[in-house]
Structures are given as C-alpha cells and as structure tokens.
Design an enzyme around this catalytic site. Structure first.
Site, mmCIF file in Angstrom:
data_model
loop_
_atom_site.group_PDB
_atom_site.id
_atom_site.type_symbol
_atom_site.label_atom_id
_atom_site.label_comp_id
_atom_site.label_asym_id
_atom_site.label_seq_id
_atom_site.Cartn_x
_atom_site.Cartn_y
_atom_site.Cartn_z
ATOM 1 N N LYS A 42 59.775 43.978 108.608
ATOM 2 C CA LYS A 42 60.345 43.061 109.379
ATOM 3 C C LYS A 42 61.062 43.605 110.444
ATOM 4 C CE LYS A 42 63.885 41.619 106.424
ATOM 5 N NZ LYS A 42 64.119 40.545 105.533
ATOM 6 N N ARG A 141 68.912 28.564 102.682
ATOM 7 C CA ARG A 141 68.485 29.046 103.949
ATOM 8 C C ARG A 141 66.824 28.677 103.859
ATOM 9 N NH1 ARG A 141 68.589 35.679 105.050
ATOM 10 N NH2 ARG A 141 66.909 35.532 103.526
ATOM 11 N N TYR A 263 87.066 53.678 129.451
ATOM 12 C CA TYR A 263 87.470 52.261 129.904
ATOM 13 C C TYR A 263 88.850 51.920 129.037
ATOM 14 C CZ TYR A 263 83.300 51.231 132.179
ATOM 15 O OH TYR A 263 82.159 51.148 133.183
ATOM 16 N N MET A 311 78.381 51.476 128.296
ATOM 17 C CA MET A 311 76.942 50.947 128.090
ATOM 18 C C MET A 311 75.842 52.100 127.584
ATOM 19 S SD MET A 311 75.072 48.598 130.787
ATOM 20 C CE MET A 311 75.903 47.287 130.742
#
Ligand SMILES: *Cc1c(COP(=O)(O)O)cnc(C)c1O
Length: 372
Positions: A42, A141, A263, A311
């Site tokens: 998956k 679940r 940043y 990013m």
C-alpha cells in the site's frame, strides 16, 4: 531495472535497493514457518515504488500482495501473474464491485455491509467470488465487530456465493512484544474463528512475525520490515536498509560568527561557519519537524542541520568539512542514517518518513551502501 530516472538535474536521488527488499522478504519467510508471507504494497510500497517492488517479490516467489485502495490494486494487476492474489484492504464500496470482479481483485470485507454487497455481486454474477474477511480484535477501525461476528455466525447465508480465502485480523501493538494486548487479540481472533466456517487465517504484520508462536498463521502480511524498518524497536534491526537519499549541494557559503541561517533566524553561528545548502525540503517530504534537529552525512560523518527546513532547501553546518563543494551530495537517508533514526529525530515513525518521500526526487533502483 523497472524504472530508472536517476539524476533528475539538480534534484536529490532516491536509491531503492530491490535486492535488499527481496532479502528482507526471504528473511521474514524463514521466520514464519507456519505459512506463506505476503507483501504489503500500500501507499506505493511505502513510498518505494510498488510497480518495481511487486514484480520483484513475485519473481522471488511471493504469491499474495495487499494494497489499501482499489486504484492501487488496479495499477498492479497488469504487472502480476493471474495466480498472484491482489487483496485490497479498504474493502468493497458501493458501485466498485464490477471493477473488483473484472480485474480479479480480492476485497477484504470489513463489515456486514461490505459482506452483503459482495454476496449480492456474486449472486448477480451467478458464481462464487473470492474475499478475505477482517475481524476486529482491538483496533476499533475496520473489521467485523464482535456483535457482527455473532450475527454472521447465526446467519451463515450472509456468506452465500463468497469464497472465503482467509479470515484475518490486525495487531494493535505487535512491536511491543510483551504487551498483553497481543495475546488478548489472538484469543479473541480464535474465538471468532471458532464461530465461522473453517478457512485459513492471516495474522501477523511485520512485528507480529517476531512474536513467534503468538504471531503464527497461514499467511503473514508484512510491510514495514520488507522496506527495512525495524520490526523489533529497542533491539538491533535484523533487516537490511533498502533506501538511500542523496541531495546535491547547491552552494557552500561562509558566514561570520553571530550571523543567522534560515527562516526566523533560529540558528546563529557561534563561530565563523560554512553552511551547505542542499536541494530538498518539506515539499519533498523532508519533514519540517526536523528543523534544527535533522542530520545529514558527509563522507561517513554526521553534520547538523542549521536552522529550519524550507520548502525546497535544507541548510547544514559543514564547517568541519572545508572540502565540501557544489556538485557533491549530502546523504539524508541511508544505512548510516536509516529511516527509523530520522523518524526519531522528527518525533514520528519510519513509516511516515518513507511514505512521505517526495515525487521530485530522481529515483534509481540499485544497491544501497554506506558512503565511504
Ligand atoms: C499496513 C498493514 C499491514 C502491514 O503492517 P506493517 O506493520 O507495515 O508490517 C498488515 N495488515 C494490515 C491490515 C495493514 O493495514
């Protein structure tokens, strides 16, 4: 190999070692003598490329694969021989029955609603349709609840036309070997099976295989361990690392003591420093939580991140590596720095590190080794 698009210019290269994945599958087989070992593929084989991993494991002898979504199953069907069972974990939703049948995808039936849908599809098709039945033993679940198991036991006609291949359940915390939940789930699973038609059982995920007799069944379903994540946290990893991520250095810059990097100026040079900027960032799945905590390897030695994850860019303090220059690479993942170690720095698990691996990386299938 199947797909090689390495060295996308200026992008990091993700190397995936199919030999290591195959070796890990064989290792898991040897540890699960009670029955065959499937491959859980998956989320694009946990980010490593299901289209490459699946055919390789099938060539090694794997005969059962699991994915989460129908779209993932449909993508694999043309790549795998007919006798390989492709099971879909999320189950059959309304309207998708025809696609399952046409592509010979085997749904995992997770509640009585899915069961009824599949039975109706079998009736309409005038034949028997294969399926797995999922019993919830503690996850709350997916899977039949205890009440649904009782209802099914009292009304076996719900299974008319369904060729049950396996009854399965899923461990809650198999990586914690001494968690009493493990034995509790195995007991609940046995009780549920005793109420249902006798069909083979599928139990262990990766860590479940390492529970010994408790995790033994007719079909194991490992994912993480195939890709080299440690199924026995706290003990040495018995499996091979299957990935390396090498990001190109775009620039090496000298900064003076007291200057900041990145940043919000969260990192300040305590001495005249060399800062290497490399081409990877949170848009590539390099988790922003690694800001100020990440590590890269330069020629076998760790270098600390300087400042925040951007990013598209990362910055590392390479003051002790004056020879590092643009054109070289820093290693962000590999045998020196396995996904589990990066996960620990980021406060997550190796699964998230792998499934976050970005789409912009060049991908190469080949051997993964520590860099000298
Ligand atoms: C993901 C998953 C697995 C594989 O689990 P790992 O811990 O990656 O080995 C097995 N079974 C089910 C139902 C799953 O959802």
């Amino acid at each position: 190999m199947t797909r090689t698009e390495a060295s996308r210019h200026g992008a990091a290269t993700l190397t995936i070692d199919l030999d290591a994945i195959a070796a890990n599958w064989h290792d898991l087989r040897a540890r699960h003598p009670s029955g065959p070992v499937a491959a859980v593929l998956k989320a694009d084989a946990y980010g490593l490329g299901a289209a490459a991993v699946a055919p390789r494991l099938v060539a090694e002898g794997c005969r059962h694969v699991f994915v989460a979504h129908l779209s993932e199953a449909l993508a694999l069907r043309p790549l795998l021989p007919d006798d390989v069972m492709i099971a879909e974990l999320n189950g059959v939703t309304g309207g998708s029955e025809g696609e399952f049948i046409r592509a010979r995808i085997v749904p995992v039936l997770n509640d009585l609603g899915q069961l009824a849908r599949w039975r109706d599809a079998a009736r309409a098709a005038g034949g028997r349709l294969p399926a797995l039945l999922h019993i919830d033993t503690g996850m709350s679940r997916l899977g039949l609840s205890p009440a649904e198991v009782t209802q099914l036991a009292n009304d076996r006609a719900l299974l008319d036309g369904i060729d049950l291949r396996y009854v399965m359940t899923h461990f809650v915390s198999s990586e914690v070997a001494d968690d009493p939940l493990n034995a509790g789930q195995v007991a609940r699973f046995a009780a549920a099976r005793a109420m249902l038609p006798e069909v083979p059982a599928s139990l262990a995920n990766s860590s479940g295989i390492f529970l010994g007799a408790l995790g033994a069944s007719d079909l194991a379903r490992p994912g993480a361990a195939l890709y080299g994540l440690n199924p026995t946290p706290g003990a040495p990893n018995p499996l091979r690392c299957t990935v390396a991520l090498d990001a190109p250095v775009l620039q090496v810059r000298e900064i003076g003591a007291g200057e900041s990097v990145g940043y919000n100026a969260t990192w300040r040079a305590a001495r005249p420093s060399l800062i290497a900027t490399v081409a990877a960032g949170y848009a590539d799945g390099y988790l922003r939580a690694l800001s100020g905590r990440g590590v890269a390897y330069a020629r076998g030695r760790p270098v600390p991140m300087a400042g925040r994850v951007s990013m598209d860019l990362l910055t590392f303090d390479v003051t002790d590596h004056p020879d590092l220059a643009p054109g070289r690479t820093l290693r962000l993942l590999g045998p020196e720095l396995p996904p589990d170690a990066v996960a620990e720095l980021a406060g997550t698990n190796g699964y998230e590190v792998l499934t976050s691996l970005g789409a912009r990386y060049g991908r190469a299938y080949g051997p993964v080794r520590p860099l000298a």
